[in-house]
Design an enzyme around this catalytic site. Structure first.
Site, PDB file in Angstrom:
ATOM      1  N   GLU A 204       9.015   4.130 -19.056  1.00 49.34           N
ATOM      2  CA  GLU A 204       7.657   4.492 -19.476  1.00 49.34           C
ATOM      3  C   GLU A 204       7.269   3.751 -20.755  1.00 49.34           C
ATOM      4  O   GLU A 204       6.092   3.414 -20.956  1.00 49.34           O
ATOM      5  CB  GLU A 204       7.559   6.001 -19.651  1.00 49.34           C
ATOM      6  CG  GLU A 204       7.766   6.756 -18.330  1.00 49.34           C
ATOM      7  CD  GLU A 204       7.812   8.260 -18.510  1.00 49.34           C
ATOM      8  OE1 GLU A 204       7.228   8.761 -19.499  1.00 49.34           O
ATOM      9  OE2 GLU A 204       8.435   8.942 -17.672  1.00 49.34           O
TER      10      GLU A 204
ATOM     11  N   SER B 180      16.017  16.720 -20.773  1.00 48.42           N
ATOM     12  CA  SER B 180      14.835  17.508 -21.125  1.00 48.42           C
ATOM     13  C   SER B 180      15.238  18.574 -22.119  1.00 48.42           C
ATOM     14  O   SER B 180      16.342  19.123 -22.052  1.00 48.42           O
ATOM     15  CB  SER B 180      14.243  18.166 -19.875  1.00 48.42           C
ATOM     16  OG  SER B 180      13.331  19.188 -20.227  1.00 48.42           O
TER      17      SER B 180
ATOM     18  N   HIS C  50       0.829  -1.214   0.000  1.00 44.68           N
ATOM     19  CA  HIS C  50       0.000   0.000   0.000  1.00 44.68           C
ATOM     20  C   HIS C  50       0.865   1.267   0.000  1.00 44.68           C
ATOM     21  O   HIS C  50       0.519   2.279   0.599  1.00 44.68           O
ATOM     22  CB  HIS C  50      -0.964   0.017   1.186  1.00 44.68           C
ATOM     23  CG  HIS C  50      -1.757  -1.251   1.331  1.00 44.68           C
ATOM     24  ND1 HIS C  50      -2.770  -1.587   0.471  1.00 44.68           N
ATOM     25  CD2 HIS C  50      -1.657  -2.275   2.210  1.00 44.68           C
ATOM     26  CE1 HIS C  50      -3.276  -2.763   0.816  1.00 44.68           C
ATOM     27  NE2 HIS C  50      -2.610  -3.207   1.859  1.00 44.68           N
TER      28      HIS C  50
ATOM     29  N   LYS D  94      17.163  17.912 -15.620  1.00 42.98           N
ATOM     30  CA  LYS D  94      16.426  16.655 -15.664  1.00 42.98           C
ATOM     31  C   LYS D  94      17.319  15.476 -16.063  1.00 42.98           C
ATOM     32  O   LYS D  94      18.220  15.584 -16.886  1.00 42.98           O
ATOM     33  CB  LYS D  94      15.253  16.742 -16.647  1.00 42.98           C
ATOM     34  CG  LYS D  94      14.174  17.729 -16.241  1.00 42.98           C
ATOM     35  CD  LYS D  94      13.550  17.372 -14.915  1.00 42.98           C
ATOM     36  CE  LYS D  94      12.712  16.117 -14.971  1.00 42.98           C
ATOM     37  NZ  LYS D  94      11.552  16.203 -15.874  1.00 42.98           N
TER      38      LYS D  94
END
Length: 503
Positions: free
Chosen positions: A291, A278, A157, A284
């Site tokens: 992804e 980025s 959780h 970044k």
């Protein structure tokens, strides 16, 4: 050639493009590569059964072999008003005459031909996917052994739960993939019957030998039931489902690694070859490849849904919905899953755990609380009482700003009772608080992290078995390819060129 006997016209150009697509060089090479493999076996079988004169067979084999060797270049600019196959067959008729080119399709239909081509392609795709999943298994198990002593909190959780090893976590992913590998093997094994010989829907009265073509193409046998052979694509549906399961497992791995690679967690670091920057924000360092892994699972799940939807409620016979539309969704899905596996090989192999940060968060998360409660249980304290006692201690530590639990004492009472003072007597003396690595090692029941070495050993043994099984499949496929090549060479060699007759 436009007239077919019953019909004198073909589809209009726009409709033809919608139904058959564009017939570019790559489309021609892909579709006709498998089709002509089937044709070679068909010609050999027809000749052996006396259904095709040896001279005609040799002419067909020479022409088909020449087309394959040249990448079907001679067909690139030909019109295909009724699809690539009939365009290709028309070319053979034009080159060799109807008495030769027109005999190739003896004893079969486009229905069983198409089902066979699908089975061949699916067999190759599954074997390739299996091979890459097994390589990923090897990477995961190697990293599991290397990082089994790197302690980290496992979460439930999204809250720190108990201490485990980073290697133990990776072994868990390998365990899930082991089941996926089993399923992929099972689906591959179901591709043991060659549909060729089933004809349009009910076999044929011609004396063909489906077992012979099956053997030349690397299948165990011919069709068991002709209608089923051309009507069903359920094996393809199971293949997509099995691939989707692989992708789902990897999407969960990618989700964890992406979360753990954030600055907030800092558990995992990736080398620059596996991250991106980025275009606007100079600071970044994005683990964006994860992804892609996460998203590709959606393509596989969507493809299964599309294929199953296309098959639903269709008549149990040859059907465009099943044999064409449902099948078309599978290939991009299998390719996407294979890409996901390849990316995961690099990501799982390249991810570098940060042991200090992992251990720090494990300590701050009070992940030894369950073990402390269990040690109270070993002193005779009922588990629920121990659970409350340790829970109170955690709350007090949090409220005081402490990051570790202090001494655990029990309220007054007699030794051995739940109310006994934990600091009184040899059995109820001060409760020794265990170290993280000690806790990990002591969880050696029920498949816990203390059994990580055994888990890895079992999985490595299974991996070796999986590899042997796939190697056996590939060896049999190679033997079938050699049988077909030898049969073709033998037939052509025994028929001197120039004896085939003219168009």
């Amino acid at each position: 050639m436009t007239a077919t006997g019953r019909l004198t016209q073909t589809l209009g150009p726009r409709t033809r493009r919608l139904v058959y697509g564009e017939s570019g060089p790559e489309d021609i090479r892909q579709e006709l590569g498998a089709t002509t493999t089937v044709d070679l076996a068909q010609v050999v079988m027809l000749t052996e059964r006396g259904l095709l004169p040896r001279e005609a067979a040799a002419a067909l084999l020479r022409r088909i072999t020449a087309l394959r060797a040249d990448g079907f270049r001679a067909l690139y600019d030909l019109p295909a008003p009724r699809g690539l196959y009939l365009m290709y067959e028309g070319h053979l008729v034009a080159e060799l005459g109807a008495d030769v080119g027109g005999k190739l399709h003896t004893g079969r239909s486009r229905n069983d031909l198409k089902a066979t081509v699908t089975a061949l392609r699916l067999r190759a795709e599954l074997a390739a996917l299996l091979g890459e999943v097994l390589r990923l298994q090897a990477v995961l198990l190697a990293r599991a052994r290397a990082h089994r002593a790197v302690v980290m909190p496992v979460y439930t959780h999204f809250q720190p739960a108990m201490p485990v090893g980073y290697g133990y976590y990776l072994a868990g992913i390998a365990t899930a993939l082991d089941r996926d590998v089993d399923t992929l093997h099972h689906v591959l094994a179901q591709l043991d019957r060659c549909p060729l010989g089933a004809g349009a829907v009910a076999g044929t009265d011609l004396p063909i030998d489906p077992a012979r073509t099956a053997d030349l193409l690397g299948f165990r046998d011919g069709p068991l039931h002709a209608t089923d052979a051309v009507a069903a694509r359920d094996t393809l549906l199971r293949a997509v489902a099995a691939a989707a399961s692989v992708a789902l497992t990897l999407s969960r791995l990618a989700t964890d690694l992406q979360l753990w690679s954030t600055q907030e967690f800092g558990f995992v670091d990736f080398p620059e070859r596996l991250v991106g920057g980025s275009s606007a924000m100079p600071q970044k360092r994005n683990a964006f490849l994860l992804e892609h892994v996460k998203a590709k699972a959606a393509l596989a799940v969507g493809a299964w849904t599309a294929s199953a939807g296309a098959m639903k409620s269709t008549p149990f016979t040859n059907s465009i919905e099943v044999g064409t539309e449902a099948v078309s969704a599978a290939w991009p899905a299998l390719a996407a899953v294979r890409d996901s596996v390849l990316l995961s090989q690099s990501l799982a192999g390249g991810a570098r755990p940060v042991p200090d940060r992992m251990e720090q968060r494990a300590r701050e998360g009070f992940v030894t609380a369950t073990v402390i409660a269990n040690r109270l249980v070993a002193r005779g304290v009922p588990f629920r009482t121990a659970h409350h006692i340790v829970g109170d201690a955690v709350r007090e530590a949090v409220e005081s700003g402490a990051t570790e639990l202090g001494p655990i004492t029990l309220p007054g009472g007699t030794p051995g009772d739940p109310g006994a003072d934990a600091s009184a007597g040899p059995d109820t003396g001060p409760l020794e608080l265990p170290g993280l690595l000690e806790v990990v090692g002591e969880h050696d029941r029920g498949g816990g992290p203390g059994e990580c070495d055994r888990t890895v050993r079992v999985l490595r043994e299974r991996l070796a078995g999986h590899c042997d099984r796939l190697a056996g499949h590939r060896a049999e496929t190679d033997r079938a390819r050699r049988r077909l090549d030898e049969a073709v060479r033998d037939l052509v060699a025994r028929t001197p060129e120039g004896t085939e007759g003219a168009p």
